[in-house]
Design an enzyme around this catalytic site. Structure first.
Site, PDB file in Angstrom:
ATOM      1  N   CYS A  38      18.628 -24.716   1.126  1.00  0.00           N
ATOM      2  CA  CYS A  38      19.741 -25.529   1.625  1.00  0.00           C
ATOM      3  C   CYS A  38      19.221 -26.818   2.244  1.00  0.00           C
ATOM      4  O   CYS A  38      19.752 -27.906   1.989  1.00  0.00           O
ATOM      5  CB  CYS A  38      20.546 -24.731   2.645  1.00  0.00           C
ATOM      6  SG  CYS A  38      21.961 -25.624   3.318  1.00  0.00           S
ATOM      7  N   CYS A  42      23.689 -18.297   7.394  1.00  0.00           N
ATOM      8  CA  CYS A  42      25.038 -18.696   7.827  1.00  0.00           C
ATOM      9  C   CYS A  42      26.140 -17.980   7.059  1.00  0.00           C
ATOM     10  O   CYS A  42      27.219 -17.737   7.603  1.00  0.00           O
ATOM     11  CB  CYS A  42      25.204 -20.212   7.723  1.00  0.00           C
ATOM     12  SG  CYS A  42      25.175 -20.872   6.035  1.00  0.00           S
TER      13      CYS A  42
END
Length: 368
Positions: A106, A203
């Site tokens: 990410c 997350c």
């Protein structure tokens, strides 16, 4: 006009990125804060309350800092891009029998690109983040090196950032410790930041149940993969497992099998749906191949045998090794001493002193 120009600061709502924005604001930059919305946890079907950098609370915390200091704050919605790239990769790697590292992916392939595109739109020359690492220019290259705070150093997660992106990146916390950042927050009255708990979870899997996430994400997965064999190093089959994607190299707990002595997952064989078990010594290998390289300090290591300290997990100390680039996109790494639980799919980062030479994704481990 600002003293130093306009800079975009990635703000998660936590203390580190918030203080990075505060520091740059106090130095005279025209700061623009931006918080990324990467994921709706409700969409994953988990049971735990949404926390971390994507939660509404975190977005509000970042915005409050900006409002208090008088600089603009925006929310950047990258949920579609994040899902297409990071979550599809995360799922695909487990289905290939590997153990992914979505946070590194990410950082290097979604967040930096998305933020720099928005920086361009907002007229910001540079991007800043709250990572504990340093960046400098040397011999025409932009080089990441370890942060001053050895316990918080995050250089490992930044190996994949391109030279072009590094040329526009600032890391204000590189020469500070976490203790110093907390003291700065107290001095400025940001007590909520000091007391805020930090999230170390993925997350989009905040309950840490990646098995449940995979089952919800891939229709029929559980039925498709259950019933494979646990196999010992000798080839003896000793039981049935829940499916190869639900195990990782080095795993000991949660195997659901009792042999009267401790065993670990030493290998995952996707094609035969076998999970290979062994005792602790079977986890140790002294070599690995690493692919999909991104080089930082040097353009390449072709034709060289470079002494490095190589790190195979964020929380694992680096180990002395010889790295030899054996193709345009493959590194062979021979460790001085065998290393435990080298997991395909994880990131490997090569250091020279404190500097990041480069990194890549572990393809396989073996004994040389």
């Amino acid at each position: 006009m600002s003293k130093h120009g306009r800079i975009l600061v990635a703000m998660s709502g936590g203390i580190d990125s918030s203080l990075a924005a505060v520091m740059l604001h106090e130095e005279g930059y025209e700061v623009i804060g931006m918080t990324m919305k990467t994921w709706d946890y409700a969409a994953s079907g988990g049971s735990k309350k949404e926390t971390g950098c994507c939660s509404l609370d975190s977005i509000n915390d970042a915005r409050n800092i900006a409002v208090n200091l008088g600089f603009p704050h925006y929310i950047l919605d990258i949920r579609e891009e994040f899902g297409d790239y990071v979550i599809d990769h995360f799922t695909g790697e487990y289905l290939e029998g590997r153990t992914p590292n979505p946070c590194v992916l990410c950082n290097t392939h979604v967040k930096w690109d998305a933020l720099l595109r928005r920086a361009n739109n907002l007229g910001c020359e540079h991007l800043a983040t709250g990572h504990y690492a340093n960046i400098r220019q040397e011999n025409g290259r932009h080089v990441i090196s370890k942060g001053k705070d050895v316990l918080k150093d995050q250089s490992y997660v930044l190996w994949g950032i391109s030279q072009e992106s590094l040329s526009r990146t600032q890391l204000p916390l590189g020469q500070l410790t976490k203790k110093e950042i907390r003291e700065m927050a107290v001095e400025r009255g940001f007590y909520d930041l000091v007391n805020k708990s930090e999230s170390y979870e993925i997350c989009f899997v905040p309950d840490n149940d990646y098995r449940g996430f995979l089952k919800r994400r891939v229709d029929g997965l559980e039925e498709r993969v259950k019933g494979g064999d646990f196999v010992l190093q000798s080839g003896e089959k000793v039981g049935k497992h829940e499916g190869y994607p639900f195990y990782t190299v080095g795993q000991r707990k949660g195997l659901g099998i009792a042999l009267g002595y401790p065993v670990y997952v030493t290998e995952i064989r996707k094609d035969t749906n076998e999970v290979i078990l062994g005792v602790e010594k079977h986890l140790f290998k002294n070599a690995m191949h690493v692919g999909k390289l991104n080089m930082q300090k040097y353009p390449d290591l072709l034709g060289q045998e470079k002494e490095t300290f190589t790190k195979i997990r964020y929380k694992t100390p680096s180990a002395p090794a010889i790295a030899s680039q054996i193709g345009p996109d493959k590194m062979e790494v021979i460790f001085k001493e065998p290393i435990s639980a080298i997991a395909p799919g994880q990131a490997a980062v090569f250091y020279e002193g404190d500097d990041v030479i480069g990194g890549g994704w572990i393809l396989k481990s073996f004994n040389a």
